[in-house]
Design a protein around this motif. Structure first.
Motif, short mmCIF file in Angstrom:
data_model
loop_
_atom_site.label_atom_id
_atom_site.label_comp_id
_atom_site.label_asym_id
_atom_site.label_seq_id
_atom_site.Cartn_x
_atom_site.Cartn_y
_atom_site.Cartn_z
N UNK A 128 6.75 -3.28 3.25
CA UNK A 128 5.54 -3.37 4.04
C UNK A 128 5.62 -2.25 5.08
N UNK A 129 4.54 -1.50 5.28
CA UNK A 129 4.60 -0.38 6.22
C UNK A 129 4.84 -0.85 7.66
N UNK A 130 5.45 0.05 8.44
CA UNK A 130 5.64 -0.23 9.87
C UNK A 130 4.25 -0.36 10.52
N UNK A 131 4.12 -1.23 11.49
CA UNK A 131 2.83 -1.34 12.17
C UNK A 131 2.47 -0.01 12.85
N UNK A 132 1.20 0.31 12.81
CA UNK A 132 0.73 1.53 13.47
C UNK A 132 0.81 1.36 14.99
N UNK A 133 1.13 2.42 15.68
CA UNK A 133 1.18 2.37 17.14
C UNK A 133 -0.23 2.17 17.67
N UNK A 168 10.81 -10.11 9.51
CA UNK A 168 11.31 -9.00 8.71
C UNK A 168 10.18 -8.49 7.84
N UNK A 169 10.27 -7.23 7.45
CA UNK A 169 9.24 -6.63 6.61
C UNK A 169 9.40 -7.12 5.17
N UNK A 170 8.31 -7.60 4.55
CA UNK A 170 8.38 -8.11 3.18
C UNK A 170 8.55 -7.00 2.15
N UNK A 171 9.16 -7.37 1.02
CA UNK A 171 9.27 -6.50 -0.14
C UNK A 171 7.98 -6.63 -0.95
N UNK A 172 7.43 -5.49 -1.36
CA UNK A 172 6.20 -5.47 -2.15
C UNK A 172 6.47 -4.89 -3.53
N UNK A 173 5.62 -5.23 -4.50
CA UNK A 173 5.71 -4.67 -5.84
C UNK A 173 4.31 -4.29 -6.29
#
Length: 172
Positions: A165-170, A152-157
């Motif tokens: 966390x941004x989606x991985x770039x294609x 899962x994508x982490x929460x950042x502060x």
């Protein structure tokens, strides 16, 4: 390198410096010896060493969570996923009934309550040592178990706001 004299740094400058350093968000939890759960939002989490697996957290010394950790000798670090902004805000609020508003569980091997919906990974730790610095306590913990709940994508502060966390770039 030439050493210079340390100048007084105002609190606003220090807070501005640190707000520009984004970090992951966790909730550190523990149980009192009587079994009462305590927890607080914490962005000051750091790996120390892989062998033995060790991490550190920095907590306000007077917090009930820090007091529970000192009394029990164990804690859990719940790494929050990007959908857990409300949980991060709840555990930062000081609400004494915060555990009434989240899904959590514990077992005999847990270092503290596990936030079953909000956390994508949990580290159960035993306190190795502590160090008081100002109004905070650095707690160094030996990790005895890690539980992962998928990717899962982490929460950042950072910059005084939450983000995912941004989606991985294609890739081409």
């Amino acid at each position: 390198m030439e050493q210079t004299r340390t100048e007084a740094v105002c609190e606003d400058d220090f807070l501005a410096l640190m707000s520009g350093f984004p970090t992951g968000v966790s909730v550190v939890t523990s149980l009192t010896p009587e079994g009462q759960p305590w927890g607080m939002t914490c962005s000051a989490v750091c790996s120390v060493t892989v062998e033995p697996p060790t991490l550190l957290v920095c907590l306000r010394s007077a917090s009930p969570t820090c007091v529970a950790i000192a009394a029990s000798g164990s804690f859990a670090v719940n790494l929050l996923d990007s959908a857990a902004r409300p949980t991060a805000a709840l555990f930062a609020s000081g609400d004494p009934r915060r555990f009434d508003h989240v899904e959590w569980d514990t077992d005999d091997r847990a270092g503290g309550p596990h936030l079953t919906e909000a956390a994508f990974s949990v580290a159960d730790c035993d306190v190795d040592r502590t160090e008081v610095v100002g109004d905070h306590t650095i707690v160094i913990g030996r990790v005895r178990r890690v539980l992962r709940r998928g990717v899962r994508r982490p929460l950042l502060y950072g910059l005084r706001s939450y983000s995912a966390w941004p989606e991985p770039a294609a890739t081409a």
